[in-house]
Design a protein around this motif. Structure first.
Motif, PDB file in Angstrom:
ATOM      1  N   ALA A 125       0.845  -1.190   0.000  1.00  0.00           N
ATOM      2  CA  ALA A 125       0.000   0.000   0.000  1.00  0.00           C
ATOM      3  C   ALA A 125       0.880   1.239   0.000  1.00  0.00           C
ATOM      4  O   ALA A 125       1.931   1.261   0.644  1.00  0.00           O
ATOM      5  CB  ALA A 125      -0.906   0.018   1.228  1.00  0.00           C
ATOM      6  N   SER A 126       0.452   2.257  -0.706  1.00  0.00           N
ATOM      7  CA  SER A 126       1.164   3.529  -0.679  1.00  0.00           C
ATOM      8  C   SER A 126       1.108   4.107   0.728  1.00  0.00           C
ATOM      9  O   SER A 126       0.069   4.057   1.389  1.00  0.00           O
ATOM     10  CB  SER A 126       0.519   4.519  -1.651  1.00  0.00           C
ATOM     11  N   ALA A 132      -6.384   3.023   3.542  1.00  0.00           N
ATOM     12  CA  ALA A 132      -6.123   1.614   3.240  1.00  0.00           C
ATOM     13  C   ALA A 132      -5.264   0.978   4.326  1.00  0.00           C
ATOM     14  O   ALA A 132      -5.564  -0.118   4.805  1.00  0.00           O
ATOM     15  CB  ALA A 132      -5.449   1.478   1.879  1.00  0.00           C
ATOM     16  N   VAL A 133      -4.212   1.657   4.716  1.00  0.00           N
ATOM     17  CA  VAL A 133      -3.314   1.113   5.752  1.00  0.00           C
ATOM     18  C   VAL A 133      -4.093   0.889   7.052  1.00  0.00           C
ATOM     19  O   VAL A 133      -3.923  -0.138   7.718  1.00  0.00           O
ATOM     20  CB  VAL A 133      -2.082   2.021   5.964  1.00  0.00           C
ATOM     21  N   LYS A 134      -5.001   1.801   7.395  1.00  0.00           N
ATOM     22  CA  LYS A 134      -5.836   1.628   8.591  1.00  0.00           C
ATOM     23  C   LYS A 134      -6.732   0.397   8.453  1.00  0.00           C
ATOM     24  O   LYS A 134      -6.883  -0.380   9.396  1.00  0.00           O
ATOM     25  CB  LYS A 134      -6.708   2.871   8.823  1.00  0.00           C
ATOM     26  N   MET A 147       9.134  -0.481   0.912  1.00  0.00           N
ATOM     27  CA  MET A 147       9.835  -0.392  -0.376  1.00  0.00           C
ATOM     28  C   MET A 147       9.982   1.099  -0.658  1.00  0.00           C
ATOM     29  O   MET A 147       8.993   1.792  -0.915  1.00  0.00           O
ATOM     30  CB  MET A 147       9.039  -1.093  -1.483  1.00  0.00           C
ATOM     31  N   ARG A 148      11.200   1.562  -0.559  1.00  0.00           N
ATOM     32  CA  ARG A 148      11.453   2.992  -0.669  1.00  0.00           C
ATOM     33  C   ARG A 148      11.224   3.483  -2.096  1.00  0.00           C
ATOM     34  O   ARG A 148      11.683   2.878  -3.053  1.00  0.00           O
ATOM     35  CB  ARG A 148      12.884   3.306  -0.223  1.00  0.00           C
ATOM     36  N   ILE A 162       4.809  -2.732   2.928  1.00  0.00           N
ATOM     37  CA  ILE A 162       4.545  -4.160   2.742  1.00  0.00           C
ATOM     38  C   ILE A 162       3.904  -4.666   4.033  1.00  0.00           C
ATOM     39  O   ILE A 162       4.435  -4.447   5.122  1.00  0.00           O
ATOM     40  CB  ILE A 162       5.843  -4.951   2.486  1.00  0.00           C
ATOM     41  N   MET A 163       2.753  -5.302   3.891  1.00  0.00           N
ATOM     42  CA  MET A 163       2.051  -5.858   5.052  1.00  0.00           C
ATOM     43  C   MET A 163       1.711  -7.318   4.766  1.00  0.00           C
ATOM     44  O   MET A 163       1.589  -7.711   3.607  1.00  0.00           O
ATOM     45  CB  MET A 163       0.771  -5.057   5.341  1.00  0.00           C
TER      46      MET A 163
END
Length: 173
Positions: A125-126, A132-134, A147-148, A162-163
């Motif tokens: 996820a960006s 989205a991350v939540k 990922m930088r 990355i999750m």
């Protein structure tokens, strides 16, 4: 909200024409969506999606009116490694920020472990896609790394998070 999942159907294609051409909807979505603009390109992509055997795809439906609002699933399924990559795309903006993503993520994850018998499901996820991350965190996905500068949007590079979740973590919830 009454959200349901069902198999994608050819008739669902029509929705994707407007969704993929909406810059706000696709901003942090699949990179391929950034390039596809014509009806032919979108149609070809969707037709391939329906026959892709390395993907598990489900339509996201508003059960109160049977309206398609997006799709989600697991791509790049490895039968050797028992793993895959989760994705979700809510094309109908009016459903953003309403908990749909969390519910769908939990349901697809459950199907991934129960039906597909996977051991690991990951996603990216960006860092800018905070909603989205939540949602992924609420569905018990853990951050595994960064990922930088892996995503280029709006003229800038952004990190991708990355999750992942393991079967044993999911079973013990």
């Amino acid at each position: 909200m009454d959200i349901k999942l069902r198999d994608l159907q050819l008739s669902d294609k029509e929705y994707f024409f407007s969704w993929i051409n909406d810059e706000d909807v696709i901003r942090y979505s699949l990179s391929i969506f950034q390039k596809m603009k014509s009806r032919d390109e979108i149609s070809h992509w969707f037709d391939n999606l329906l026959v892709d055997e390395s993907s598990f795809n489900k339509a996201i439906i508003d059960g109160s009116n049977d309206k398609l609002i997006g799709y989600a699933g697991i791509a790049q399924i490895s039968k050797t490694n028992l793993s895959g990559e989760y994705f979700i795309f809510i094309g109908d903006r009016t459903y953003h920020g309403k908990g749909v993503g969390t519910w769908v993520t939990k349901e697809i994850t459950k199907l991934g472990f129960k039906e597909l018998r996977l051991n690991r499901i990951m996603l990216t996820a960006s860092e800018k896609n905070i909603g989205a991350v939540k949602a992924y965190t609420k569905a018990n996905y853990k951050i595994e790394g960064i990922m930088r500068q892996a995503l280029y949007r709006d003229g800038k590079f952004h990190d991708k998070i990355i999750m992942g979740i393991l079967r044993e973590e999911w079973v013990n919830l």
